[in-house]
Enzyme design. Structure first.
Site, mmCIF file in Angstrom:
data_model
loop_
_atom_site.group_PDB
_atom_site.id
_atom_site.type_symbol
_atom_site.label_atom_id
_atom_site.label_comp_id
_atom_site.label_asym_id
_atom_site.label_seq_id
_atom_site.Cartn_x
_atom_site.Cartn_y
_atom_site.Cartn_z
ATOM 1 N N LYS A 163 8.934 -5.985 4.317
ATOM 2 C CA LYS A 163 8.440 -5.619 5.652
ATOM 3 C C LYS A 163 6.918 -5.692 5.623
ATOM 4 O O LYS A 163 6.280 -5.046 4.784
ATOM 5 C CB LYS A 163 8.871 -4.200 6.027
ATOM 6 N N GLU A 205 8.413 9.717 0.175
ATOM 7 C CA GLU A 205 9.327 8.557 0.202
ATOM 8 C C GLU A 205 10.289 8.591 -0.998
ATOM 9 O O GLU A 205 11.400 8.071 -0.913
ATOM 10 C CB GLU A 205 8.530 7.239 0.220
ATOM 11 N N GLU A 257 17.396 -5.579 8.415
ATOM 12 C CA GLU A 257 17.719 -4.327 9.102
ATOM 13 C C GLU A 257 18.662 -4.529 10.294
ATOM 14 O O GLU A 257 18.421 -4.037 11.393
ATOM 15 C CB GLU A 257 16.434 -3.606 9.536
ATOM 16 N N ARG A 261 19.968 -1.002 6.286
ATOM 17 C CA ARG A 261 18.555 -0.820 5.919
ATOM 18 C C ARG A 261 17.886 0.267 6.764
ATOM 19 O O ARG A 261 16.927 0.905 6.315
ATOM 20 C CB ARG A 261 17.787 -2.139 6.037
ATOM 21 N N ASN A 265 14.742 4.649 7.008
ATOM 22 C CA ASN A 265 13.832 5.257 7.984
ATOM 23 C C ASN A 265 14.133 6.729 8.225
ATOM 24 O O ASN A 265 13.697 7.291 9.240
ATOM 25 C CB ASN A 265 13.922 4.507 9.318
ATOM 26 N N HIS A 272 6.710 8.657 12.602
ATOM 27 C CA HIS A 272 5.864 7.659 13.269
ATOM 28 C C HIS A 272 5.277 8.230 14.548
ATOM 29 O O HIS A 272 4.131 7.911 14.912
ATOM 30 C CB HIS A 272 6.671 6.397 13.592
HETATM 31 P P1 NAD Z 1 -2.958 3.557 1.752
HETATM 32 O O1 NAD Z 1 -2.691 2.140 1.515
HETATM 33 O O2 NAD Z 1 -3.861 3.920 2.875
HETATM 34 O O3 NAD Z 1 -3.483 4.221 0.401
HETATM 35 C C1 NAD Z 1 -3.787 5.571 0.394
HETATM 36 C C2 NAD Z 1 -5.224 5.836 -0.093
HETATM 37 O O4 NAD Z 1 -5.259 5.783 -1.513
HETATM 38 C C3 NAD Z 1 -6.248 4.839 0.384
HETATM 39 O O5 NAD Z 1 -7.456 5.496 0.606
HETATM 40 C C4 NAD Z 1 -6.358 3.900 -0.793
HETATM 41 O O6 NAD Z 1 -7.554 3.168 -0.829
HETATM 42 C C5 NAD Z 1 -6.262 4.857 -1.944
HETATM 43 N N1 NAD Z 1 -5.775 4.315 -3.203
HETATM 44 C C6 NAD Z 1 -4.809 3.384 -3.366
HETATM 45 N N2 NAD Z 1 -4.532 3.249 -4.676
HETATM 46 C C7 NAD Z 1 -5.343 4.095 -5.340
HETATM 47 C C8 NAD Z 1 -5.514 4.408 -6.704
HETATM 48 N N3 NAD Z 1 -4.737 3.862 -7.651
HETATM 49 N N4 NAD Z 1 -6.445 5.294 -7.053
HETATM 50 C C9 NAD Z 1 -7.218 5.901 -6.089
HETATM 51 N N5 NAD Z 1 -7.076 5.670 -4.776
HETATM 52 C C10 NAD Z 1 -6.142 4.774 -4.408
HETATM 53 O O7 NAD Z 1 -1.579 4.355 2.040
HETATM 54 P P2 NAD Z 1 -0.140 4.303 1.349
HETATM 55 O O8 NAD Z 1 0.369 5.689 1.410
HETATM 56 O O9 NAD Z 1 -0.143 3.590 0.065
HETATM 57 O O10 NAD Z 1 0.688 3.392 2.363
HETATM 58 C C11 NAD Z 1 0.932 3.812 3.668
HETATM 59 C C12 NAD Z 1 1.199 2.578 4.501
HETATM 60 O O11 NAD Z 1 2.369 1.922 4.033
HETATM 61 C C13 NAD Z 1 1.438 2.883 5.968
HETATM 62 O O12 NAD Z 1 0.703 1.996 6.755
HETATM 63 C C14 NAD Z 1 2.919 2.652 6.144
HETATM 64 O O13 NAD Z 1 3.258 2.242 7.440
HETATM 65 C C15 NAD Z 1 3.186 1.579 5.135
HETATM 66 N N6 NAD Z 1 4.570 1.511 4.677
HETATM 67 C C16 NAD Z 1 5.173 0.306 4.699
HETATM 68 C C17 NAD Z 1 6.457 0.196 4.240
HETATM 69 C C18 NAD Z 1 7.106 -1.164 4.175
HETATM 70 O O14 NAD Z 1 8.313 -1.230 3.930
HETATM 71 N N7 NAD Z 1 6.367 -2.232 4.336
HETATM 72 C C19 NAD Z 1 7.142 1.327 3.771
HETATM 73 C C20 NAD Z 1 6.477 2.544 3.759
HETATM 74 C C21 NAD Z 1 5.172 2.635 4.212
HETATM 75 N N1 GLY Z 2 10.399 1.544 4.547
HETATM 76 C C1 GLY Z 2 11.555 1.156 5.285
HETATM 77 C C2 GLY Z 2 12.074 -0.182 4.939
HETATM 78 O O1 GLY Z 2 11.542 -0.861 4.095
HETATM 79 O O2 GLY Z 2 13.029 -0.612 5.526
#
Ligand code: NAD
Ligand code: GLY
Length: 382
Positions: A163, A205, A257, A261, A265, A272
């Protein structure tokens, strides 16, 4: 369809490689299956990069926080495989998950004369991973990309399953594509620099996988949440490996999905709405999901699913993981307005992931009046 191997098997064996199987093994076209490699020191491990698509150029996409910590090690590893390694650092945070940030990736690729073989490497959390994956899906109608997730959340969820998206001011992840990476490299060493608040967000998660699929794992989390919060490397490794195993199992059954899948969520419909209504980045995604799971469990209970004891038990674990359990008081109508834009909604009818029995989830609608009661309860809950 394969069954999910029991969690007990993982505890007894080497857990560090999981495969996402998307294609029928008899299919004549090239397989899109890919490995999730989990281990220490992968960023600089020679074998982590062998067998990836060959190209003249590799582009590392990272951000201003992660780049200074890890981009050099990755660049050095990639130089052994690609004649030219480029580097792009994006602004940090959820608020940067926008169209204009996405455009920077295309600008870099075009300004440097990149071709359709160029391989993109997403080095960062879920924000970098989602943007880079979407850019890879679009550039020249699709170039290969590799996920190198550096947050717990990205290692256990966002880097796996294809995704990709950016946010729209009206809704979370509203513009995107399903586009699978060629490999996922979860280097456990990078979690040492992750701030505590981000670790908790990732645990949301991880916890999610219990109520939807695996109560044995959930019980293990209840026993080990404190050491996970202390970044015990062995326990973190097991949590990442089991989460990836469950996610790969779900995605392998339903890549786009159409059905199962959606259970991934759980907590996200409420979550969200919290993220979009408060403004992207005010609550972390994982924080909103943690609180959203408390709300979704309450809804499940009121719809005749899990009992009150289970709601309390889940709430307690989420709280122990350092996550908020009291919903922000946005007003029920604001929640409903945002949830009507959720991607699971059909013809304006909101659909929720609910738990009937712990370890089993399904998607169903719920009357607005009942949802208002749940919001009211969760806003007031101590
Ligand atoms: P993020 O990418 O914003 O990272 C969180 C923070 O940690 C940021 O400030 C980043 O720079 C910092 N950071 C990252 N790695 C680090 C490290 N090793 N050491 C120090 N700092 C570090 O947030 P996240 O929680 O990783 O991801 C959230 C995003 O993921 C949301 O946009 C959400 O919608 C998306 N998401 C997508 C899916 C998918 O299936 N594609 C699933 C769940 C979440
Ligand atoms: N995080 C939800 C999905 O990947 O479907």
């Amino acid at each position: 369809m394969s069954t999910l191997p029991p969690f007990a098997h993982l505890l007894g064996t080497d857990p560090w490689s999981v495969k996402v199987c998307l294609d029928d093994p008899e299919a004549s076209h090239a397989s899109r299956d890919y490995p999730i490699m989990i281990g220490k020191g992968l960023l600089s491990a020679a074998n982590a990069f062998t067998g990836l698509p060959q190209a003249h150029t590799a582009l590392i996409v990272t951000n201003t926080v992660v780049g200074p910590l890890y981009a050099l090690a990755l660049e050095q590893a990639l130089q052994a495989h690609y004649p030219r390694v480029l580097h792009l650092s994006l602004a940090d945070g959820e608020a940067a998950k926008t169209w204009s940030t996405l455009t920077q990736v295309f600008d870099t690729l075009l300004e440097h004369g990149c071709d359709r073989k160029t391989v993109l490497f997403a080095l960062g959390g879920g924000v970098v991973g989602d943007i880079t994956g979407f850019a890879a899906a679009c550039f020249m109608r699709g170039v290969p990309f590799v996920q190198i997730p550096t947050t717990l959340l990205a290692q256990v969820d966002s880097s796996v399953g294809g995704k990709t998206a950016i946010n729209h001011p009206l809704g979370k992840n509203m513009v995107g594509a399903f586009y699978q990476p060629r490999r996922v490299l979860c280097d456990l060493d990078v979690l040492t620099s992750l701030p505590g608040r981000e670790l908790s967000a990732g645990l949301a998660e991880v916890i999610k996988y219990g109520p939807i699929a695996d109560m044995a794992f959930y019980e293990w989390l209840e026993h080990n949440v404190d050491s996970l919060m202390d970044k015990d490397p062995e326990h973190l490794a097991k949590a990442v490996a089991r989460s990836c195993q469950i996610k790969a199992w779900v995605v392998g059954q339903d890549e786009r999905e159409g059905g199962i899948r959606a259970i991934l969520n759980f907590g996200h419909t409420f979550g969200h709405a919290i993220e979009s209504a408060l403004g992207f980045g005010v609550w972390l995604h994982g924080e909103a999901v943690g609180c959203g799971m408390v709300m979704a469990a309450e809804l499940s209970h009121r719809l005749g699913g899990v009992d009150r004891a289970f709601c309390d038990r889940l709430r307690h674990l989420i709280e122990r993981a350092g996550l908020p359990v009291k919903a922000p008081d946005l007003g029920a109508e604001v929640y409903l307005e945002h949830m009507r834009l959720d991607k699971k909604a059909e013809a304006g009818e909101i659909r929720f992931v609910v738990i009937d029995t712990p370890g089993e989830a399904r998607v169903r609608p719920a009357p607005d009046a009942l949802v208002r009661e749940v919001i009211d309860h969760c806003v007031r809950a101590p």
